[in-house]
Design a protein around this motif. Structure first.
Motif, PDB file in Angstrom:
ATOM      1  N   PRO A 219       0.826  -1.216   0.000  1.00 23.28           N
ATOM      2  CA  PRO A 219       0.000   0.000   0.000  1.00 23.28           C
ATOM      3  C   PRO A 219       0.858   1.264   0.000  1.00 23.28           C
ATOM      4  CG  PRO A 219      -0.833  -1.593   1.592  1.00 23.28           C
ATOM      5  CD  PRO A 219       0.487  -2.116   1.114  1.00 23.28           C
ATOM      6  N   MET A 220       0.292   2.326  -0.594  1.00 21.79           N
ATOM      7  CA  MET A 220       0.967   3.619  -0.686  1.00 21.79           C
ATOM      8  C   MET A 220       0.034   4.707  -0.163  1.00 21.79           C
ATOM      9  SD  MET A 220       2.445   3.215  -4.570  1.00 21.79           S
ATOM     10  CE  MET A 220       3.343   4.780  -4.540  1.00 21.79           C
ATOM     11  N   ASP A 221       0.648   5.818   0.245  1.00 22.44           N
ATOM     12  CA  ASP A 221      -0.108   7.023   0.544  1.00 22.44           C
ATOM     13  C   ASP A 221       0.527   8.169  -0.233  1.00 22.44           C
ATOM     14  OD1 ASP A 221       2.174   7.770   1.962  1.00 22.44           O
ATOM     15  OD2 ASP A 221       1.296   7.400   3.935  1.00 22.44           O
ATOM     16  N   ALA A 222       0.245   9.394   0.158  1.00 23.60           N
ATOM     17  CA  ALA A 222       0.727  10.546  -0.600  1.00 23.60           C
ATOM     18  C   ALA A 222       2.240  10.700  -0.551  1.00 23.60           C
ATOM     19  CB  ALA A 222       0.063  11.822  -0.087  1.00 23.60           C
ATOM     20  N   GLN A 223       2.925  10.000   0.361  1.00 27.26           N
ATOM     21  CA  GLN A 223       4.384  10.091   0.469  1.00 27.26           C
ATOM     22  C   GLN A 223       5.087   8.834  -0.026  1.00 27.26           C
ATOM     23  OE1 GLN A 223       5.247  11.189   4.572  1.00 27.26           O
ATOM     24  NE2 GLN A 223       5.072  13.355   4.045  1.00 27.26           N
ATOM     25  N   GLY A 224       4.331   7.880  -0.513  1.00 32.48           N
ATOM     26  CA  GLY A 224       4.958   6.668  -1.023  1.00 32.48           C
ATOM     27  C   GLY A 224       4.554   5.440  -0.237  1.00 32.48           C
ATOM     28  N   ILE A 225       5.447   4.476  -0.146  1.00 36.51           N
ATOM     29  CA  ILE A 225       5.184   3.213   0.543  1.00 36.51           C
ATOM     30  C   ILE A 225       4.875   3.467   2.011  1.00 36.51           C
ATOM     31  CG2 ILE A 225       6.296   1.072   1.314  1.00 36.51           C
ATOM     32  CD1 ILE A 225       7.848   1.149  -1.354  1.00 36.51           C
ATOM     33  N   VAL A 226       3.871   2.755   2.537  1.00 41.68           N
ATOM     34  CA  VAL A 226       3.493   2.871   3.950  1.00 41.68           C
ATOM     35  C   VAL A 226       4.390   1.930   4.768  1.00 41.68           C
ATOM     36  CG1 VAL A 226       1.638   2.598   5.623  1.00 41.68           C
ATOM     37  CG2 VAL A 226       1.120   3.434   3.307  1.00 41.68           C
ATOM     38  N   PRO A 227       5.249   2.444   5.657  1.00 38.64           N
ATOM     39  CA  PRO A 227       6.235   1.602   6.350  1.00 38.64           C
ATOM     40  C   PRO A 227       5.629   0.460   7.155  1.00 38.64           C
ATOM     41  CG  PRO A 227       6.810   3.918   6.564  1.00 38.64           C
ATOM     42  CD  PRO A 227       5.459   3.881   5.941  1.00 38.64           C
ATOM     43  N   ASP A 228       4.557   0.699   7.918  1.00 36.94           N
ATOM     44  CA  ASP A 228       3.969  -0.368   8.736  1.00 36.94           C
ATOM     45  C   ASP A 228       3.443  -1.499   7.861  1.00 36.94           C
ATOM     46  OD1 ASP A 228       4.574   1.058  10.993  1.00 36.94           O
ATOM     47  OD2 ASP A 228       2.546   1.857  11.282  1.00 36.94           O
ATOM     48  N   ALA A 229       2.790  -1.132   6.766  1.00 38.11           N
ATOM     49  CA  ALA A 229       2.278  -2.151   5.847  1.00 38.11           C
ATOM     50  C   ALA A 229       3.433  -2.920   5.210  1.00 38.11           C
ATOM     51  CB  ALA A 229       1.413  -1.500   4.777  1.00 38.11           C
ATOM     52  N   ASN A 250       6.954   6.283 -11.127  1.00 39.69           N
ATOM     53  CA  ASN A 250       6.272   5.979 -12.375  1.00 39.69           C
ATOM     54  C   ASN A 250       5.152   4.982 -12.058  1.00 39.69           C
ATOM     55  OD1 ASN A 250       5.636   5.482 -15.079  1.00 39.69           O
ATOM     56  ND2 ASN A 250       7.265   3.973 -15.325  1.00 39.69           N
ATOM     57  N   PRO A 251       3.866   5.391 -12.189  1.00 35.00           N
ATOM     58  CA  PRO A 251       3.354   6.440 -13.081  1.00 35.00           C
ATOM     59  C   PRO A 251       2.829   7.705 -12.390  1.00 35.00           C
ATOM     60  CG  PRO A 251       1.596   4.906 -12.609  1.00 35.00           C
ATOM     61  CD  PRO A 251       2.785   4.437 -11.817  1.00 35.00           C
ATOM     62  N   THR A 252       2.795   7.760 -11.059  1.00 35.16           N
ATOM     63  CA  THR A 252       2.021   8.816 -10.393  1.00 35.16           C
ATOM     64  C   THR A 252       2.768  10.132 -10.227  1.00 35.16           C
ATOM     65  OG1 THR A 252       2.726   8.212  -8.148  1.00 35.16           O
ATOM     66  CG2 THR A 252       0.830   7.014  -9.078  1.00 35.16           C
ATOM     67  N   GLY A 253       4.106  10.140 -10.448  1.00 35.07           N
ATOM     68  CA  GLY A 253       4.892  11.348 -10.234  1.00 35.07           C
ATOM     69  C   GLY A 253       5.146  11.649  -8.779  1.00 35.07           C
ATOM     70  N   LEU A 254       4.790  10.745  -7.903  1.00 31.60           N
ATOM     71  CA  LEU A 254       4.941  10.948  -6.456  1.00 31.60           C
ATOM     72  C   LEU A 254       6.414  11.034  -6.058  1.00 31.60           C
ATOM     73  CD1 LEU A 254       2.917   9.000  -3.797  1.00 31.60           C
ATOM     74  CD2 LEU A 254       5.407   8.970  -3.668  1.00 31.60           C
ATOM     75  N   PHE A 255       6.705  11.862  -5.051  1.00 36.87           N
ATOM     76  CA  PHE A 255       8.061  11.996  -4.496  1.00 36.87           C
ATOM     77  C   PHE A 255       8.031  11.563  -3.039  1.00 36.87           C
ATOM     78  CE2 PHE A 255      10.867  14.689  -1.887  1.00 36.87           C
ATOM     79  CZ  PHE A 255      12.096  14.289  -2.378  1.00 36.87           C
ATOM     80  N   THR A 256       8.970  10.691  -2.645  1.00 35.30           N
ATOM     81  CA  THR A 256       9.048  10.213  -1.264  1.00 35.30           C
ATOM     82  C   THR A 256      10.043  11.063  -0.482  1.00 35.30           C
ATOM     83  OG1 THR A 256       8.516   7.947  -1.926  1.00 35.30           O
ATOM     84  CG2 THR A 256       9.561   8.247   0.220  1.00 35.30           C
ATOM     85  N   PRO A 257       9.589  11.813   0.535  1.00 33.07           N
ATOM     86  CA  PRO A 257      10.491  12.689   1.292  1.00 33.07           C
ATOM     87  C   PRO A 257      11.475  11.894   2.143  1.00 33.07           C
ATOM     88  CG  PRO A 257       8.308  12.678   2.278  1.00 33.07           C
ATOM     89  CD  PRO A 257       8.190  11.910   1.001  1.00 33.07           C
ATOM     90  N   LEU A 258      12.498  12.588   2.626  1.00 31.05           N
ATOM     91  CA  LEU A 258      13.590  11.926   3.332  1.00 31.05           C
ATOM     92  C   LEU A 258      13.130  11.181   4.570  1.00 31.05           C
ATOM     93  CD1 LEU A 258      16.593  11.328   3.598  1.00 31.05           C
ATOM     94  CD2 LEU A 258      16.871  13.537   4.751  1.00 31.05           C
ATOM     95  N   GLU A 259      12.252  11.766   5.362  1.00 32.29           N
ATOM     96  CA  GLU A 259      11.833  11.109   6.596  1.00 32.29           C
ATOM     97  C   GLU A 259      11.153   9.783   6.307  1.00 32.29           C
ATOM     98  OE1 GLU A 259      11.642  10.126  10.379  1.00 32.29           O
ATOM     99  OE2 GLU A 259      12.735  11.867   9.575  1.00 32.29           O
ATOM    100  N   ARG A 260      10.315   9.744   5.284  1.00 32.19           N
ATOM    101  CA  ARG A 260       9.667   8.477   4.922  1.00 32.19           C
ATOM    102  C   ARG A 260      10.705   7.479   4.414  1.00 32.19           C
ATOM    103  NH1 ARG A 260       4.570   6.840   3.350  1.00 32.19           N
ATOM    104  NH2 ARG A 260       3.938   8.155   5.114  1.00 32.19           N
ATOM    105  N   ARG A 261      11.686   7.938   3.667  1.00 36.57           N
ATOM    106  CA  ARG A 261      12.742   7.032   3.195  1.00 36.57           C
ATOM    107  C   ARG A 261      13.496   6.430   4.385  1.00 36.57           C
ATOM    108  NH1 ARG A 261      15.343   9.565  -2.383  1.00 36.57           N
ATOM    109  NH2 ARG A 261      13.556  10.858  -2.943  1.00 36.57           N
ATOM    110  N   LEU A 383      -4.452  16.990 -11.791  1.00 37.28           N
ATOM    111  CA  LEU A 383      -3.246  16.702 -12.568  1.00 37.28           C
ATOM    112  C   LEU A 383      -2.009  16.761 -11.675  1.00 37.28           C
ATOM    113  CD1 LEU A 383      -2.449  16.329 -15.647  1.00 37.28           C
ATOM    114  CD2 LEU A 383      -1.916  18.774 -15.614  1.00 37.28           C
ATOM    115  N   VAL A 384      -1.147  15.763 -11.781  1.00 42.71           N
ATOM    116  CA  VAL A 384       0.151  15.764 -11.109  1.00 42.71           C
ATOM    117  C   VAL A 384       1.221  15.988 -12.166  1.00 42.71           C
ATOM    118  CG1 VAL A 384       1.812  14.434  -9.748  1.00 42.71           C
ATOM    119  CG2 VAL A 384      -0.636  14.210  -9.293  1.00 42.71           C
TER     120      VAL A 384
END
Length: 466
Positions: A219-229, A250-261, A383-384
């Motif tokens: 699963p993903m949210d607005a910041q990318g992969i959900v860590p607990d999931a 790819n394909p959503t154009g989403l960017f994962t911020p540093l804290e989530r990484r 649009l993203v």
């Protein structure tokens, strides 16, 4: 509005868009339209003239290319100052190929403009013939590829990958080949499990299935992969590898911020999960640390020149984590002995040329022109987009399903990619499409195609006409 209407000859010879362009050009030359004046919105002028928005859009684009008009995202189109026009490309780097004027526009995968790279590659091929004769007689070797690996290191300068040695790099036949090499180096057992983002680049799934791996979506949210999931799925399935694209998804154009990484890297550290980062779609500077810098002993990195210079040469590379270079190298050497030596030499030549960074900048700038046109037309919808992203992600309005929208668009000569193509076979796909930039058609053709998409968006099939 009247300034243009009075000069427009609807019954004149030639295409209507040229008549519109001529009317505007005359108004500017006669002083009826002054520098800085805002032109009517495309749809308003089209309604007043009794023609399609795509026709007006094509006229605006022609005049923008000439420098008579300037377009600003979100603000409109204005009469340009002739003293402020952008100078043409240096003669040495003029386009080798002219963009095609066409009504049939493929927006399935990004297509790069020629901003001098064709001439550069042709010259590199001529220089290749002057290399030592033994390069064309002997098997390729790790030592012989060192100049090309060092060229890749130079090309990656500024990408935050952590400690990197040229021996960590293996050249591949494009990014897809690099993904397959990493999976072969990592996956073990009769039925390994690979974790993929719930919407993901289809090449991940295809490479995993070739190796008889099971794929499971995360699963993903607005910041990318959900860590607990992610952690729950790793422990449930004993997953060995996570494939992800945190810089430009790819394909959503989403960017994962540093804290989530950092959170995702910590999950991998606790569970022993390996991470494969695909960075092939990024055409600008990296915004945050790569997983290889955050988790140096468990993270693999793949990229290529396909979205920045050309996909034709199939030049890519995979980078191993600390302590795993021998595993990655063994897969390549046992699989195909490495790239052909001339291709490795060509990689070195292209990536070390002084003009390569300038050509890449020109390519990005040209792609940005197309992106801005698309945003001006489609920006009222969900649009993203990013100026350094060679595609747009469009959530469809109520009434449209992705498959039906793609069929309707193709019937009007425009091909886009449905969100269904990025979901796993049993996964959920939103009602969305990816619109790739095709800079091998004229900006006018591209804009006209995007206006046809806009017409579909504004008139979904469930809408009741009155």
């Amino acid at each position: 509005m009247d300034t243009i209407l009075n000069r427009y000859e609807s019954g004149g010879a030639g295409p209507k868009y040229r008549a519109v362009a001529g009317a505007i050009r005359s108004a500017v030359e006669e002083g009826a339209l002054a520098v800085g004046d805002r032109l009517p919105p495309v749809r308003e002028l089209a309604w007043s003239l009794g023609i399609t928005p795509g026709t007006v859009a094509r006229a605006y684009t022609i005049l923008t290319d000439e420098g008579a008009l300037r377009a600003e995202v979100g603000r409109g189109t204005f009469v340009a100052d002739p003293e402020a026009r952008v100078p043409a490309l240096d003669a040495k780097w003029q386009r080798h190929n002219t963009p095609e004027e066409t009504d049939q526009v493929r927006l399935l995968s990004p297509r790069l403009p020629d901003m001098g790279q064709v001439s550069m590659i042709q010259d590199a091929l001529r220089r290749l013939a002057e290399r030592p004769a033994l390069n064309l007689l002997n098997y390729p070797s790790r030592e012989g590829f060192e100049p090309a690996r060092r060229a890749v290191m130079g090309w990656l300068k500024g990408t935050p990958l952590g400690s990197l040695d040229n021996e960590d790099i293996v050249l591949s036949h494009g990014g897809q080949s690099g993904i397959s090499l990493v999976m072969q180096a990592v996956l073990r057992g009769p039925r390994p499990v690979v974790l993929l983002e719930e919407l993901t680049y289809v090449g991940f799934r295809r490479a995993a299935e070739l190796l008889r791996a099971e794929v499971v979506s995360v699963p993903m949210d607005a910041q990318g992969i959900v860590p607990d999931a992610l952690e729950a799925l790793v422990r449930k399935h004993g997953a060995q590898l996570l494939c992800t694209s945190p810089e430009m998804h790819n394909p959503t154009g989403l960017f994962t911020p540093l804290e989530r990484r950092r959170e995702i890297a910590e999950v991998a550290r606790r569970t022993g999960l390996q991470i494969l980062e695909d960075d092939c779609y990024r055409v600008g500077r990296a915004r945050e640390l790569a997983y290889r810098a955050l988790l140096p002993e468990q993270s693999w990195y793949v990229s290529s020149i396909s979205k920045t210079i050309t996909p034709a040469l199939r030049i890519g590379f995979a980078i191993a984590p600390q302590g795993r270079r021998a595993d990655l190298r063994r897969v390549a050497e046992h699989g195909f002995f490495g790239l052909a030596r001339p291709l490795a030499d060509l990689t070195e030549d292209i990536l070390t040329r002084g003009e390569t960074p300038e050509i890449m900048t020109r390519v990005r700038d040209e792609l940005e022109r197309y992106i801005r046109v698309a945003v001006n037309v489609l920006g009222t919808h969900d649009l993203v987009w990013r100026e350094d992203m060679p595609f747009l992600w469009l959530q469809l309005p109520a009434g449209w399903r992705a498959g039906a929208f793609c069929q309707a668009a193709e019937a009007q000569g425009v091909q886009v990619r449905s969100a269904d193509e990025f979901a796993l076979r049993d996964g959920f796909a939103p009602h969305a499409v990816r619109i790739a930039v095709n800079a091998q058609v004229t900006l006018a053709s591209f804009e006209a195609a995007v206006w046809r998409l806009r017409g579909l968006l504004d008139n979904p099939p469930e809408q009741i006409s009155v």
